[in-house]
Design an enzyme around this catalytic site. Structure first.
Site, PDB file in Angstrom:
ATOM      1  N   HIS A 204       0.809  -1.245   0.321  1.00 18.82           N
ATOM      2  CA  HIS A 204       0.089  -0.383  -0.123  1.00 18.82           C
ATOM      3  C   HIS A 204       1.100   0.739  -0.025  1.00 18.82           C
ATOM      4  CE1 HIS A 204       0.178  -0.370   4.279  1.00 18.82           C
ATOM      5  NE2 HIS A 204       0.531   0.853   4.510  1.00 18.82           N
ATOM      6  N   ASP A 233       0.243  -7.652   0.689  1.00 17.22           N
ATOM      7  CA  ASP A 233       0.098  -6.184   0.677  1.00 17.22           C
ATOM      8  C   ASP A 233       2.163  -5.532   0.714  1.00 17.22           C
ATOM      9  OD1 ASP A 233       0.589  -3.170   1.334  1.00 17.22           O
ATOM     10  OD2 ASP A 233      -0.362  -3.780   3.276  1.00 17.22           O
ATOM     11  N   GLY A 312       2.903   5.100   9.530  1.00 23.89           N
ATOM     12  CA  GLY A 312       4.480   5.906   9.211  1.00 23.89           C
ATOM     13  C   GLY A 312       5.201   4.485   9.009  1.00 23.89           C
ATOM     14  N   SER A 314       4.630   1.465   8.384  1.00 21.66           N
ATOM     15  CA  SER A 314       3.849   0.976   7.480  1.00 21.66           C
ATOM     16  C   SER A 314       5.231   0.499   6.435  1.00 21.66           C
ATOM     17  CB  SER A 314       3.173   1.445   5.930  1.00 21.66           C
ATOM     18  OG  SER A 314       0.929   1.327   6.537  1.00 21.66           O
ATOM     19  N   SER A 329       1.338  -4.502   7.683  1.00 21.92           N
ATOM     20  CA  SER A 329       0.415  -3.289   6.611  1.00 21.92           C
ATOM     21  C   SER A 329      -0.227  -2.534   7.327  1.00 21.92           C
ATOM     22  CB  SER A 329      -0.437  -5.110   6.718  1.00 21.92           C
ATOM     23  OG  SER A 329      -1.106  -4.772   5.358  1.00 21.92           O
TER      24      SER A 329
END
Length: 358
Positions: A204, A233, A312, A314, A329
């Protein structure tokens, strides 16, 4: 009344006979007693993971999942009959006879996916409870909640529905921080493909950002090579600048953790997450093959944990020792109140891109 005295020799013989009869009775009793069940072996989490895979293949439809008891250092394997339980004990694990097979729970998950893919929900098999645990966040209300409840009820005691005060979201916000397009994510793991350096991060993130820097508004250090979200992802970024790219994770205490390989997570395993917003936090794997229905779409096959994370983080690294496990994720909650975070398994991403840790 007169008592007859028994001669000492005859008394001794009689006493010996009584002892022999008692001994014979004990021998017969011991012979008919069931043999003691073998105790489960003390195992490392890696050994437990390997044994779990071996037993799952050997037991087939009699298997109902497994988890690692970190405190006792043992593997607990769910089975649906006594014969399978004996095989598990003989292999050195603890057997737990449960009602639902893994296949039945898998079909329940498939029904949820088909009839209740609602943004703000997640589900995964909980081997400790022998159920599919569904979580609905605070955005699931009215007719959506009614639909979820109806589908769950149709699946009986194979499914349990819980509510969450937070909301499920990906952790993209405007490992080490990586910047691009006004947003910030975290680098997961450095990898090698065809002899060239790349890094993995969340899909993402790569869906939203195409070019990356190691500082806000800085020069490009990498550009997207691949991206998969939703569904999966993960994303792959190729280094376009000669910056250091060690196979290590930032521990945010002046040190790093060298990463030498990728591996599969195990329920009950102690794990660590590193990300650029909240830095390093520890927790435990609570489920595998989880599905999360984000607002942007559904992602399946995730690792569920009780590790906290925030926007942040991620793409950041989930690891255990020197083994890469997952890419951050999304989830719910934060690192002040606690929460639940889901991770994309690293081995799947490596296989998709033909890359390896390095």
């Amino acid at each position: 009344m007169k008592h007859r005295r028994i001669p000492k020799r005859r008394a001794a013989i009689a006493g010996t006979g009584a002892v022999a009869l008692v001994a014979a009775a004990l021998t017969l009793q011991n012979a008919s007693a069931a043999p003691a069940e073998p105790r489960p072996h003390t195992l490392s989490v890696n050994a437990a993971g390997k044994l779990a895979n071996t037993l799952a293949s050997a037991l087939g439809g009699d298997s109902a999942g497994s988890y690692y008891d970190a405190k006792a250092g043992k593997l607990v394997v769910n089975v649906v009959n006594k014969a399978a339980a004996e095989r598990v004990r003989d292999a050195g694990a603890e057997a737990k006879v449960v009602e639902h097979t893994l296949a039945q729970l898998g079909r329940a998950s498939a029904t949820l996916k088909d009839k209740a893919t609602i943004p703000g929900t997640s589900w995964s098999v909980d081997p400790r409870a022998n159920k599919v645990v569904v979580t609905a966040d605070s955005s699931v209300t009215g007719s959506r909640m009614a639909t979820l409840g109806k589908v769950a009820k149709s699946l009986g005691d194979k499914v349990e529905v819980k509510r969450s005060a937070g909301t499920f979201s990906t952790f993209l916000a405007g490992g080490d921080a990586i910047w691009g397009g006004g947003g910030r994510c975290s680098l997961g793991f450095n990898v090698v493909k065809d002899g060239q350096p790349y890094f993995l991060t969340a899909g993402h993130c790569t869906e939203s950002i195409k070019s990356w820097s190691d500082s806000q508004d800085g020069d490009e250090i990498g550009a997207n090579e691949g991206s998969d979200f939703p569904g999966n992802d993960y994303g792959l970024v190729k280094y376009t600048k000669g910056v250091p790219h060690p196979s290590a994770v930032n521990l945010y205490d002046g040190g790093t953790r060298a990463i030498s390989k990728a591996g599969e997570a195990t329920v009950g395993q102690k794990v660590t997450r590193s990300g650029s917003t909240t830095q390093v936090h520890d927790g435990e794997v609570t489920g595998l093959d989880a599905t999360v229905n984000y607002q942007e779409g559904s992602v399946s096959g995730l690792i569920r944990t009780n590790v906290c994370a925030e926007p942040g983080d991620s793409g950041g690294a989930l690891f255990a020792g020197g083994t890469a496990l997952g890419l951050t994720s999304g989830g719910r909650g934060d690192c002040s109140s606690g929460g639940e975070t889901f991770f994309q398994p690293v081995p799947e991403a490596l296989k998709a891109y033909g890359a390896e840790i390095g």
